[in-house]
Design an enzyme around this catalytic site. Structure first.
Site, PDB file in Angstrom:
ATOM      1  N   GLU A   1       0.839  -1.206   0.000  1.00  0.00           N
ATOM      2  CA  GLU A   1       0.000   0.000   0.000  1.00  0.00           C
ATOM      3  C   GLU A   1       0.869   1.249   0.000  1.00  0.00           C
ATOM      4  O   GLU A   1       2.066   1.180   0.308  1.00  0.00           O
ATOM      5  CB  GLU A   1      -0.914  -0.014   1.231  1.00  0.00           C
ATOM      6  CG  GLU A   1      -0.154  -0.129   2.527  1.00  0.00           C
ATOM      7  CD  GLU A   1      -1.066  -0.514   3.691  1.00  0.00           C
ATOM      8  OE1 GLU A   1      -1.628   0.402   4.296  1.00  0.00           O
ATOM      9  OE2 GLU A   1      -1.213  -1.727   3.972  1.00  0.00           O
ATOM     10  N   LYS A  60       2.672   4.640   1.127  1.00  0.00           N
ATOM     11  CA  LYS A  60       3.044   5.264   2.404  1.00  0.00           C
ATOM     12  C   LYS A  60       2.677   6.735   2.278  1.00  0.00           C
ATOM     13  O   LYS A  60       3.360   7.509   1.607  1.00  0.00           O
ATOM     14  CB  LYS A  60       4.536   5.089   2.675  1.00  0.00           C
ATOM     15  CG  LYS A  60       4.928   5.601   4.050  1.00  0.00           C
ATOM     16  CD  LYS A  60       6.349   5.211   4.400  1.00  0.00           C
ATOM     17  CE  LYS A  60       6.716   5.568   5.826  1.00  0.00           C
ATOM     18  NZ  LYS A  60       6.526   6.968   6.162  1.00  0.00           N
ATOM     19  N   ASP A  83       2.164  10.561   2.896  1.00  0.00           N
ATOM     20  CA  ASP A  83       3.043  11.533   3.548  1.00  0.00           C
ATOM     21  C   ASP A  83       2.191  12.605   4.228  1.00  0.00           C
ATOM     22  O   ASP A  83       1.955  13.674   3.681  1.00  0.00           O
ATOM     23  CB  ASP A  83       3.969  12.159   2.491  1.00  0.00           C
ATOM     24  CG  ASP A  83       5.153  12.836   3.140  1.00  0.00           C
ATOM     25  OD1 ASP A  83       5.311  12.712   4.368  1.00  0.00           O
ATOM     26  OD2 ASP A  83       5.920  13.489   2.414  1.00  0.00           O
ATOM     27  N   TYR A 119      -6.909   8.707   5.266  1.00  0.00           N
ATOM     28  CA  TYR A 119      -6.881   7.298   4.838  1.00  0.00           C
ATOM     29  C   TYR A 119      -6.545   6.453   6.061  1.00  0.00           C
ATOM     30  O   TYR A 119      -5.617   6.793   6.807  1.00  0.00           O
ATOM     31  CB  TYR A 119      -5.774   7.060   3.809  1.00  0.00           C
ATOM     32  CG  TYR A 119      -6.190   7.273   2.378  1.00  0.00           C
ATOM     33  CD1 TYR A 119      -7.331   6.655   1.855  1.00  0.00           C
ATOM     34  CD2 TYR A 119      -5.420   8.066   1.525  1.00  0.00           C
ATOM     35  CE1 TYR A 119      -7.695   6.840   0.536  1.00  0.00           C
ATOM     36  CE2 TYR A 119      -5.779   8.252   0.198  1.00  0.00           C
ATOM     37  CZ  TYR A 119      -6.925   7.637  -0.292  1.00  0.00           C
ATOM     38  OH  TYR A 119      -7.285   7.813  -1.588  1.00  0.00           O
ATOM     39  N   LYS A 153      11.100   2.797   0.800  1.00  0.00           N
ATOM     40  CA  LYS A 153      11.093   4.243   0.507  1.00  0.00           C
ATOM     41  C   LYS A 153      11.408   4.514  -0.962  1.00  0.00           C
ATOM     42  O   LYS A 153      12.047   3.713  -1.629  1.00  0.00           O
ATOM     43  CB  LYS A 153      12.154   4.959   1.372  1.00  0.00           C
ATOM     44  CG  LYS A 153      11.947   4.817   2.855  1.00  0.00           C
ATOM     45  CD  LYS A 153      10.680   5.470   3.345  1.00  0.00           C
ATOM     46  CE  LYS A 153      10.790   6.965   3.469  1.00  0.00           C
ATOM     47  NZ  LYS A 153      11.333   7.464   4.701  1.00  0.00           N
ATOM     48  N   CYS A 167      35.640  32.294  17.802  1.00  0.00           N
ATOM     49  CA  CYS A 167      34.182  32.332  17.799  1.00  0.00           C
ATOM     50  C   CYS A 167      33.705  33.580  17.035  1.00  0.00           C
ATOM     51  O   CYS A 167      34.126  34.685  17.351  1.00  0.00           O
ATOM     52  CB  CYS A 167      33.694  32.365  19.242  1.00  0.00           C
ATOM     53  SG  CYS A 167      31.948  32.691  19.386  1.00  0.00           S
ATOM     54  N   CYS A 207      31.926  36.088  19.728  1.00  0.00           N
ATOM     55  CA  CYS A 207      32.615  36.826  20.792  1.00  0.00           C
ATOM     56  C   CYS A 207      34.124  36.890  20.591  1.00  0.00           C
ATOM     57  O   CYS A 207      34.834  37.462  21.406  1.00  0.00           O
ATOM     58  CB  CYS A 207      32.294  36.210  22.154  1.00  0.00           C
ATOM     59  SG  CYS A 207      33.163  34.680  22.452  1.00  0.00           S
ATOM     60  N   CYS A 241      33.474  27.309  21.184  1.00  0.00           N
ATOM     61  CA  CYS A 241      33.940  28.585  21.692  1.00  0.00           C
ATOM     62  C   CYS A 241      34.340  28.377  23.151  1.00  0.00           C
ATOM     63  O   CYS A 241      33.600  27.772  23.921  1.00  0.00           O
ATOM     64  CB  CYS A 241      32.798  29.593  21.596  1.00  0.00           C
ATOM     65  SG  CYS A 241      33.111  31.070  22.546  1.00  0.00           S
ATOM     66  N   CYS A 288      30.690  34.741  26.120  1.00  0.00           N
ATOM     67  CA  CYS A 288      30.114  34.722  24.770  1.00  0.00           C
ATOM     68  C   CYS A 288      28.596  34.964  24.798  1.00  0.00           C
ATOM     69  O   CYS A 288      27.854  34.216  25.436  1.00  0.00           O
ATOM     70  CB  CYS A 288      30.402  33.359  24.145  1.00  0.00           C
ATOM     71  SG  CYS A 288      29.737  33.180  22.502  1.00  0.00           S
TER      72      CYS A 288
HETATM   73  S1  IVH Z   1       1.699   1.095   9.012  1.00  0.00           S
HETATM   74  C1  IVH Z   1       3.774   0.213  13.542  1.00  0.00           C
HETATM   75  N1  IVH Z   1       0.891   2.039   6.745  1.00  0.00           N
HETATM   76  O1  IVH Z   1       4.429   5.877   8.373  1.00  0.00           O
HETATM   77  C2  IVH Z   1       3.563   1.234  12.517  1.00  0.00           C
HETATM   78  N2  IVH Z   1       2.074   3.506   8.155  1.00  0.00           N
HETATM   79  O2  IVH Z   1       6.995   5.013   9.799  1.00  0.00           O
HETATM   80  C3  IVH Z   1       2.652   0.744  11.425  1.00  0.00           C
HETATM   81  N3  IVH Z   1       2.348   5.750   7.230  1.00  0.00           N
HETATM   82  O3  IVH Z   1       3.686   6.621  11.701  1.00  0.00           O
HETATM   83  C4  IVH Z   1       2.508   1.764  10.399  1.00  0.00           C
HETATM   84  N4  IVH Z   1       1.267   5.408   5.378  1.00  0.00           N
HETATM   85  O4  IVH Z   1       2.372   7.805   9.926  1.00  0.00           O
HETATM   86  C5  IVH Z   1       1.553   2.315   7.875  1.00  0.00           C
HETATM   87  N5  IVH Z   1       0.084   2.688   4.699  1.00  0.00           N
HETATM   88  C6  IVH Z   1       0.730   2.987   5.822  1.00  0.00           C
HETATM   89  C7  IVH Z   1       1.257   4.256   6.074  1.00  0.00           C
HETATM   90  C8  IVH Z   1       1.941   4.470   7.251  1.00  0.00           C
HETATM   91  C9  IVH Z   1       1.920   6.294   6.092  1.00  0.00           C
HETATM   92  C10 IVH Z   1       3.165   6.465   8.239  1.00  0.00           C
HETATM   93  C11 IVH Z   1       2.549   6.465   9.594  1.00  0.00           C
HETATM   94  C12 IVH Z   1       3.559   5.885  10.520  1.00  0.00           C
HETATM   95  C13 IVH Z   1       4.814   5.966   9.729  1.00  0.00           C
HETATM   96  C14 IVH Z   1       5.675   4.787  10.094  1.00  0.00           C
END
Ligand code: IVH
Length: 721
Positions: free
Chosen positions: A133, A135, A137, A243, A333, A438, A441, A462, A468
Site C-alpha cells: 500500500e 506510504k 506523507d 486514509y 522508501k 568564535c 565573541c 567557543c 560569549c
Molecule cells: S503502518 C507500527 N501504513 O508511516 C507502525 N504507516 O513510519 C505501522 N504511514 O507513523 C505503520 N502510510 O504515519 C503504515 N500505509 C501505511 C502508512 C503508514 C503512512 C506512516 C505512519 C507511521 C509511519 C511509520
C-alpha cells in the site's frame, strides 16, 4: 553625524550601515521577525505579506553576513520551522504508535522476507501473503471509538503520548463521528493518515497569497499546520482528508487479516486507498514499488514510499516488534529528491552550548517541491570530506565556497550535500578554513582533544563560555541553578527576561541589579510581574548568596566536564579560591605544568578535566568575567574534612525517605565527614541509612550483614564534631 531615527535606519542600505547601526538593526529584526512568526504560527493570523516577511529575513541575513560577529543568540536565522503548538492536552496512547523500519533497495525487501521466514520457521516455498500500500506523507492519527462513537483523536507525538486533537478531527469529513453498524467492537482504535490533497494544497496556497499570507512549504506541512490549530473552525476550512492504514486497541478483532480489517473499515465508512494490493512474492512487491514510483506524479496526494505488511494478523502477533518497529511491516522508501546548485557561502552559527556549526548558504533550488537555501555542513571534518569515523565521505571530496554541489532531501531529513561536482569547481576556489575564533565573541574556538581516545572532538567550541553572548543565557541559567548559586526567585524565565532586556550579560551583573535599579539605570519593576515585593525578595535572595562555598562557585562557572562531583573534588583539593585560580593560571599557560599533573593525580579526576580547565583558563575573556564576579562575591574556603570523624573513609548509602534533610544535604554532610556516598548497596558498603519506605537496598544490606541505622541515629553520628 547624528543618530538615525528608526525609520531612517530601517531604510538604510546594508552596505552603508555602521557596526553600531547594524547591531541596532539586528536587534529590531530579531524582535519583529519573532513577532511575525508568532502571528503566523501560533495565532495563524499573519499581519504582513509574505513578500514583506521575506524582505525582513533577507535584510537580517545580509546584515549578519556583513557583520558575523554581531549575530545574536536569538537570531531568526537560528530558528527553523514552527514552534510546537501550545494548548493541546496530552494523551497517552493505549498502545504505542511506533514507526516502520525502512527498506531502501530491493535487497532490503528480500532480507525483510527472509527475516520473517526465519523467525516463523517457514521455508522459502511456503506462502506468506503481504499487503502492499502507499506510504502516505501526512500526519498519523489515532481515532478512538467507544460503542461506535468517536471519543478521542490524538496525534502520534513521541509514539507514547500525543496531542488531543478530537475537536479538529471532528471537522474532517472523511472521519466518521459515529459508526452505525452492529458488528463494531466496543473499543476500536482506527489509525491512519491525515493528509492534504495536492490540488487542495495548491488552492490553499493561492488563497494564502491572495490574502497576503505566507504559503505553506508542502502539503504535509499544510496538513500539520491545519490539524494543529487551536481553533477548530480554521481546521474546518482546510481541505484535509484521511486514509486508514491500521489499528490500535481493539476489544474484539473483527477480522483475521489486514485486508479483512480494511474491508470492515470500508463498510464502516472509513476511506481505504484503492491502491492497496495483496501479493505473495517479493518480486511482486518490488514491481508494486516501481509502479507506484511511476504513478506518483499523477496521484493527488504525496507518498514517500510504499508499505508492505504481513496480511495474517496471527502472524503479525507472533512476529511482534523489534525496538520501535514491527517485524511484520516495512516501508520501502522512494529514492531521495536531489537537486544541483551552487554553494554561495559558509556561515558559522554558534549554539547555546558554544558549538560552532557551519551552515551552507545555497543558491535557492527547488528539490521535491521544497525550496532549499541552506544546508547543515555539520562540522569541520565533514567539510573536509571526512565522516565521524574518520573515513572519507563523498569520495573524500571537500566542500568549498563557489562549488557546485548535489543536495539531497529525503523526507523530513535535513538536506545534505551528497556530492561535489569537481569539474565545475571555480579555478580560484580555496579549501575552506574553519575559523579558529568564535564569530560571536572572538574567543578562541577549540576542538577538544580527548587524551583517553587520542582523538579530536568533531565539534569546535567557543571557549569563552562565560563571556560569549551566544552562550550567555544557558550559562546564566546554570549559574543560578539549584546546585550552583541557587538564587531564589531567579529562575530560567527571569534569566531570559533579564537577558533579553540587557539587564544581565554576565554573572557579576546579577549582583549589581539592585544598585542599578535604584540608580534608575535599569527598570526591572517596569516589567510585567515584577512588583515591589517580588523585587525586594529577589534582591534579598541575591544578597544571601554573596558568600558562596568554593565547590558551588567552581561548579557555577560551567566549565566543560566540571560537574558537581568534579567541582567538589577540586574545592576539597585547593581549599581556597585563590589557590584554585592560581592553578588555573598555571594550567592556562602550560597544560603540562606541575599544576596540571597535580589535578591529574586527584583521585577521580583525569586528563579530560585537565584539558578542559586548560581551554577555559587560557581564554582571557573568562578571567575578565571571573574578576568582575569576585568583586561582588566572597568565596568561602573549604573546611578541612574531619579525618577523625566516625565515618571517615566509610562508604555510605542513603535509602528511603529522609525527614529532616534532603538527599543532597545528607550527601554533603557525609562527605564533609570524609565518607563516600554511593547509590547502590554492595559488599563495599559500610553503612546504610534507611528511612521510611526503604525497599530493596535495605533488604540487600540486611542480606549482606551491613550495619543499618535510621535518620535520627545518622544525625547523632554526624553531629559528633
Ligand atoms: S503502518 C507500527 N501504513 O508511516 C507502525 N504507516 O513510519 C505501522 N504511514 O507513523 C505503520 N502510510 O504515519 C503504515 N500505509 C501505511 C502508512 C503508514 C503512512 C506512516 C505512519 C507511521 C509511519 C511509520
Amino acid at each position: 553625524m547624528g543618530v538615525l531615527d528608526h525609520d531612517e535606519l530601517r531604510r538604510k542600505p546594508v552596505e552603508e550601515l555602521t557596526r553600531e547601526e547594524a547591531a541596532r538593526e539586528l536587534e529590531r529584526l530579531a524582535k519583529e521577525i519573532a513577532e511575525h512568526d508568532h502571528h503566523y504560527y501560533v495565532e495563524d493570523a499573519p499581519v504582513i505579506s509574505d513578500a514583506e516577511y521575506d524582505a525582513l529575513r533577507r535584510r537580517n541575513e545580509a546584515i549578519e553576513a556583513r557583520f558575523p560577529n554581531l549575530i545574536r543568540p536569538d537570531s531568526p536565522s537560528h530558528r527553523v520551522g514552527a514552534p510546537p503548538a501550545e494548548g493541546f492536552r496530552k494523551v497517552r496512547h493505549a498502545q504505542p504508535m511506533l514507526s516502520l523500519s525502512n527498506a531502501l533497495s530491493a535487497t532490503d525487501v528480500y532480507d525483510f522476507d527472509r527475516r520473517i521466514r526465519r523467525f516463523l520457521g517457514l521455508s522459502a516455498e511456503e506462502i506468506i501473503e503481504y499487503t502492499a500500500e502507499p506510504k502516505f506523507d501526512g500526519l498519523s492519527i489515532n481515532l478512538r471509538y467507544e460503542k461506535g462513537k468517536l471519543v478521542q483523536a490524538a496525534t502520534r507525538g513521541d509514539g507514547y503520548e500525543g496531542e488531543d486533537v478530537t475537536a479538529n478531527a471532528r471537522t474532517i469529513a472523511d472521519i466518521p463521528r459515529h459508526i452505525a453498524a452492529d458488528d463494531v467492537p466496543d473499543v476500536l482504535e482506527v489509525r491512519g493518515e491525515v493528509y492534504m490533497p495536492v490540488s487542495g494544497f495548491i488552492r490553499l496556497n493561492e488563497e494564502q497569497r491572495k490574502k497576503g499570507e505566507k504559503p505553506f512549504a508542502n502539503p504535509r506541512n499544510a496538513a500539520a499546520g491545519s490539524l494543529r490549530q487551536l481553533d477548530p473552525s480554521i481546521t474546518a476550512q482546510r481541505p484535509l482528508r484521511f486514509y486508514a492504514w491500521g489499528h490500535g486497541e481493539v476489544s474484539e478483532m473483527p477480522a483475521d487479516t489486514e485486508m479483512g480489517l480494511y474491508d470492515c473499515y470500508r463498510r464502516w465508512g472509513f476511506p481505504i486507498s484503492d491502491l492497496v494490493e495483496l501479493h505473495e512474492h517479493v518480486e511482486e512487491l518490488i514491481r508494486y514499488h516501481e509502479q507506484m514510483l511511476e504513478r506518483r506524479p499523477e496521484l493527488d496526494f504525496d507518498i514517500d514510499g510504499v508499505v508492505y505488511k504481513v496480511n495474517q494478523l496471527h502472524l503479525q502477533d507472533r512476529l511482534g516488534f523489534v525496538q520501535r518497529s514491527p517485524r511484520w511491516a516495512i516501508a520501502h522508501k522512494f529514492p531521495a529528491h536531489r537537486g544541483i546548485t551552487v554553494l554561495n557561502d559558509i556561515q558559522i552559527h554558534v549554539g547555546r552550548t558554544g558549538a560552532l556549526t557551519p551552515v551552507g548558504i545555497l543558491e535557492p533550488v527547488t528539490i521535491g517541491g521544497v525550496v532549499v537555501s541552506r544546508v547543515s555542513l555539520h562540522n569541520e571534518d565533514y567539510i573536509k570530506g571526512l565522516g565521524s569515523d574518520g573515513q572519507p565521505i563523498r569520495d573524500g571530496k571537500d566542500i568549498r565556497i563557489g562549488d557546485t554541489v548535489v543536495v539531497e532531501r529525503a523526507g523530513d531529513v535535513i538536506p545534505q550535500v551528497v556530492d561535489v561536482l569537481l569539474d565545475k569547481r571555480p579555478a580560484d576556489a580555496k579549501p575552506y578554513e574553519f575559523p579558529a575564533h568564535c564569530p560571536v565573541c572572538d574567543s578562541k574556538a577549540v576542538r577538544e582533544f580527548n587524551p583517553r581516545t587520542g582523538k579530536l572532538d568533531a565539534v569546535r567550541r567557543c571557549t569563552g563560555g562565560l563571556y560569549c553572548p551566544a552562550q550567555a543565557v544557558e550559562r546564566l541559567k546554570h549559574f543560578v541553578s539549584k546546585r550552583a548559586f541557587d538564587i531564589d526567585g531567579l529562575g530560567e524565565k527571569a534569566i531570559e527576561q533579564f537577558f533579553d532586556h540587557k539587564f544581565i550579560k554576565t554573572p557579576a551583573d546579577i549582583f549589581t541589579l539592585e544598585q542599578r535599579e535604584k540608580a534608575g539605570e535599569i527598570c526591572i519593576h517596569c516589567l510585567e510581574g515584577w512588583g515591589e515585593k517580588k523585587l525586594t525578595n529577589l534582591f534579598a535572595a541575591i544578597d544571601a548568596r554573596r558568600r558562596i562555598p568554593l565547590d558551588r562557585f567552581i561548579y557555577a562557572l560551567g566549565i566543560r566536564h566540571v560537574g558537581e562531583v568534579t567541582a567538589r573534588l577540586l574545592a576539597r583539593h585547593y581549599r581556597t579560591v585563590e589557590a584554585f585560580l592560581q592553578a588555573g593560571r598555571a594550567i592556562a599557560h602550560d597544560r603540562d605544568s606541575d599544576a596540571a599533573h597535580e589535578i591529574d593525580n586527584i583521585d577521580g579526576l583525569g586528563p579530560v578535566v585537565v584539558e578542559s580547565l586548560h581551554n577555559f583558563f587560557a581564554e582571557e575573556h573568562n578571567w575578565q568575567v571571573i574578576d568582575e564576579l569576585l568583586r561582588e562575591v566572597e568565596v568561602l574556603p573549604e573546611e578541612a574534612p574531619m579525618q577523625e570523624s566516625p565515618v571517615a573513609g566509610k562508604t555510605i548509602v542513603f535509602t528511603g525517605k529522609l525527614e529532616h534533610m534532603t538527599r543532597d544535604e545528607a550527601k554533603d554532610m557525609a562527605e564533609r565527614l570524609s565518607a563516600h556516598v554511593t547509590n547502590s548497596v554492595s559488599k563495599k558498603t559500610d553503612l546504610v541509612v534507611a528511612g521510611p519506605g526503604a525497599g530493596s537496598k535495605l533488604k540487600k544490606a540486611k542480606e549482606l550483614g551491613i550495619q543499618v541505622i535510621d535518620e535520627a541515629e545518622w544525625l547523632k553520628l554526624a553531629s559528633i564534631e
